[in-house]
Design a protein around this motif. Structure first.
Motif, PDB file in Angstrom:
ATOM      1  N   ARG A 138      -0.443 -17.042   5.286  1.00  0.00           N
ATOM      2  CA  ARG A 138       0.434 -15.901   4.956  1.00  0.00           C
ATOM      3  C   ARG A 138       1.715 -15.996   5.760  1.00  0.00           C
ATOM      4  O   ARG A 138       1.680 -16.087   6.992  1.00  0.00           O
ATOM      5  N   GLU A 197      -1.679  -7.377  -0.407  1.00  0.00           N
ATOM      6  CA  GLU A 197      -1.690  -7.533   1.057  1.00  0.00           C
ATOM      7  C   GLU A 197      -1.018  -6.351   1.758  1.00  0.00           C
ATOM      8  O   GLU A 197      -1.262  -6.118   2.937  1.00  0.00           O
ATOM      9  N   TYR A 226      -6.676  -9.570  11.953  1.00  0.00           N
ATOM     10  CA  TYR A 226      -5.279  -9.828  11.607  1.00  0.00           C
ATOM     11  C   TYR A 226      -4.374  -8.894  12.400  1.00  0.00           C
ATOM     12  O   TYR A 226      -4.757  -7.780  12.731  1.00  0.00           O
ATOM     13  N   TYR A 237      -6.521  -8.183   2.715  1.00  0.00           N
ATOM     14  CA  TYR A 237      -6.279  -9.630   2.805  1.00  0.00           C
ATOM     15  C   TYR A 237      -7.404 -10.436   2.157  1.00  0.00           C
ATOM     16  O   TYR A 237      -7.251 -11.640   1.973  1.00  0.00           O
ATOM     17  N   PRO A 276     -13.109  -7.411   7.515  1.00  0.00           N
ATOM     18  CA  PRO A 276     -11.789  -7.731   8.084  1.00  0.00           C
ATOM     19  C   PRO A 276     -11.203  -6.528   8.818  1.00  0.00           C
ATOM     20  O   PRO A 276     -11.278  -5.397   8.349  1.00  0.00           O
ATOM     21  N   ARG A 289      -1.522 -15.251  13.198  1.00  0.00           N
ATOM     22  CA  ARG A 289      -2.523 -14.166  13.274  1.00  0.00           C
ATOM     23  C   ARG A 289      -2.587 -13.341  11.996  1.00  0.00           C
ATOM     24  O   ARG A 289      -3.266 -12.324  11.950  1.00  0.00           O
ATOM     25  N   SER A 290      -1.836 -13.761  10.959  1.00  0.00           N
ATOM     26  CA  SER A 290      -1.942 -13.100   9.645  1.00  0.00           C
ATOM     27  C   SER A 290      -2.691 -13.973   8.649  1.00  0.00           C
ATOM     28  O   SER A 290      -2.941 -13.550   7.527  1.00  0.00           O
ATOM     29  N   SER A 291      -2.984 -15.195   9.039  1.00  0.00           N
ATOM     30  CA  SER A 291      -3.623 -16.129   8.099  1.00  0.00           C
ATOM     31  C   SER A 291      -5.136 -16.087   8.261  1.00  0.00           C
ATOM     32  O   SER A 291      -5.651 -15.601   9.267  1.00  0.00           O
ATOM     33  N   THR A 292      -5.833 -16.604   7.245  1.00  0.00           N
ATOM     34  CA  THR A 292      -7.302 -16.572   7.249  1.00  0.00           C
ATOM     35  C   THR A 292      -7.849 -17.962   7.538  1.00  0.00           C
ATOM     36  O   THR A 292      -7.429 -18.946   6.915  1.00  0.00           O
ATOM     37  N   HIS A 351      -7.639  -5.094  10.532  1.00  0.00           N
ATOM     38  CA  HIS A 351      -6.186  -5.215  10.662  1.00  0.00           C
ATOM     39  C   HIS A 351      -5.742  -4.399  11.873  1.00  0.00           C
ATOM     40  O   HIS A 351      -5.873  -3.177  11.868  1.00  0.00           O
ATOM     41  N   TYR A 362      -6.373  -8.704  19.833  1.00  0.00           N
ATOM     42  CA  TYR A 362      -6.725  -9.664  18.776  1.00  0.00           C
ATOM     43  C   TYR A 362      -7.808 -10.617  19.280  1.00  0.00           C
ATOM     44  O   TYR A 362      -8.832 -10.842  18.631  1.00  0.00           O
ATOM     45  N   HIS A 422     -12.948 -11.949  10.953  1.00  0.00           N
ATOM     46  CA  HIS A 422     -11.603 -11.941  10.386  1.00  0.00           C
ATOM     47  C   HIS A 422     -10.780 -10.815  10.999  1.00  0.00           C
ATOM     48  O   HIS A 422     -11.034  -9.635  10.722  1.00  0.00           O
TER      49      HIS A 422
END
Ligand code: SF4
Length: 335
Positions: free
Chosen positions: A308, A61, A284, A66, A247, A293-296, A249, A273, A282
């Motif tokens: 996360r 990570e 993050y 992620y 994804p 905002r870090s989880s899926t 980031h 975001y 996705h």
């Protein structure tokens, strides 16, 4: 030193390096823009072979990836040098250093490096990271070939600033990429990064077309690239050209190296975001403590899939294999 790949010799002992879009033309004794490739008597050599500047074992990570074996670790190596020169570089101590000036190399061959990487219990493979891996292309490809022979994964964390031919030769050896898309504005690339946007977009398209796992990082810098219009154009492009499952980031900027602007306000990051989520499945936030905002989540039914908390990773659904077990949606996660 090792002879470099992807260059041409000329009649007067000059060489033209074709590895990246900087296309350095070097007289004998001159070193390229990346500070690691040198013309020695009419032959181009790389100074970064059989040695590393940094070595470690990181959560996957942290790259950040992620959607690529969440919760696992990856053996990570880096060198000195970079073919871009970001005013906000977070690793400038090694990335902006000439190989000839660096005193902290650790000598190691590709065979020894792969043997060392194999000892990690939760280690899925090797990440080429910390500085720009394309500047140690020859060493990286030799390691990556051996790592694949041993069943290990190879990960590249890069600025994407490479020519199509060397990138296409590299792709079969690599399992996952995280590419920095630093802005969607060429003048930002020219002023703040000393490169151009076009080659990065082309690299992203080549990687996406190859089917290899791809994630993108965008560092949002206060006042320089945080405008919602430009950001929206970027996420629309990602969705249309690369796919809505890629994804993204969004990473928070902190003052570093030559740039002393204030850290990106959290409200800006939250706004971007939300904007990105309109186009991409996705999204993050990074460099900021924000578990939500870090989880899926499943983009179809909204179920929490991977939770996360910093680097504590929990896969929520029993028997999860990359498809939401509630609604069977493919969420583009390799397990
Ligand atoms: S890899 Fe280095 S030497 Fe080659 S073109 Fe790029 S910056 Fe120049």
């Amino acid at each position: 030193m090792q002879e470099a790949l992807f260059y041409e010799k000329t009649d007067n002992d000059e060489v033209i390096c074709r590895l990246c879009p900087q296309t350095c033309r070097l007289k004998p004794g001159q070193t390229g823009n990346c500070r690691v490739r040198e013309n020695v008597g009419g032959t181009l050599y790389t100074h970064v072979y059989n040695k590393v500047a940094a070595i470690g074992v990181d959560p996957v990570e942290k790259k950040p990836l992620y959607h690529f074996y969440p919760g696992m670790e990856i053996f990570s190596v880096g060198e000195v040098g970079c073919n871009l020169h970001c005013s906000f570089c977070q690793n400038y101590g090694t990335s902006q250093c000439f190989a000839s000036d660096f005193g902290g190399f650790h000598e190691i061959t590709p065979v020894q490096l792969v043997e060392k990487a194999q000892r990690g219990w939760h280690n899925i493979g090797i990440a080429y990271t910390y500085n720009e891996p394309f500047t140690f292309y020859e060493f990286m490809t030799d390691i990556a070939r051996l790592a694949h022979d041993k069943g290990m994964k190879n990960v590249v964390v890069s600025n994407g600033y490479i020519n199509p031919e060397p990138l296409s030769s590299l792709i079969p050896l690599i399992d996952a990429f995280n590419i920095d898309l630093k802005s969607f504005d060429d003048s930002f690339y020219r002023k703040q990064v000393k490169g151009n946007l076009g080659p990065v977009l082309e690299s992203l398209q080549i990687i996406a077309r190859s089917g290899k796992h791809l994630e993108i990082t965008n560092l949002v810098i206060t006042e320089l690239n945080d405008g919602p219009e430009q950001f929206e154009a970027m996420v629309k492009w990602i969705s249309k050209e690369l796919g809505e499952k890629i994804p993204l980031h969004i990473s928070r900027y902190f003052p570093q190296y030559r740039l002393n602007l204030p850290p990106t306000p959290l409200e800006n990051l939250h706004q971007l975001y939300t904007l990105a989520k309109k186009y991409l499945h996705h999204v993050y936030l990074g460099n900021v403590p924000d578990d939500y905002r870090s989880s899926t989540y499943c983009p179809n039914c909204g179920a929490l899939l991977v939770e996360r908390e910093h680097y504590r990773i929990k896969i929520i659904q029993q028997g999860f294999k990359g498809y939401c077990t509630e609604c069977n949606t493919d969420v583009n996660i390799l397990i």
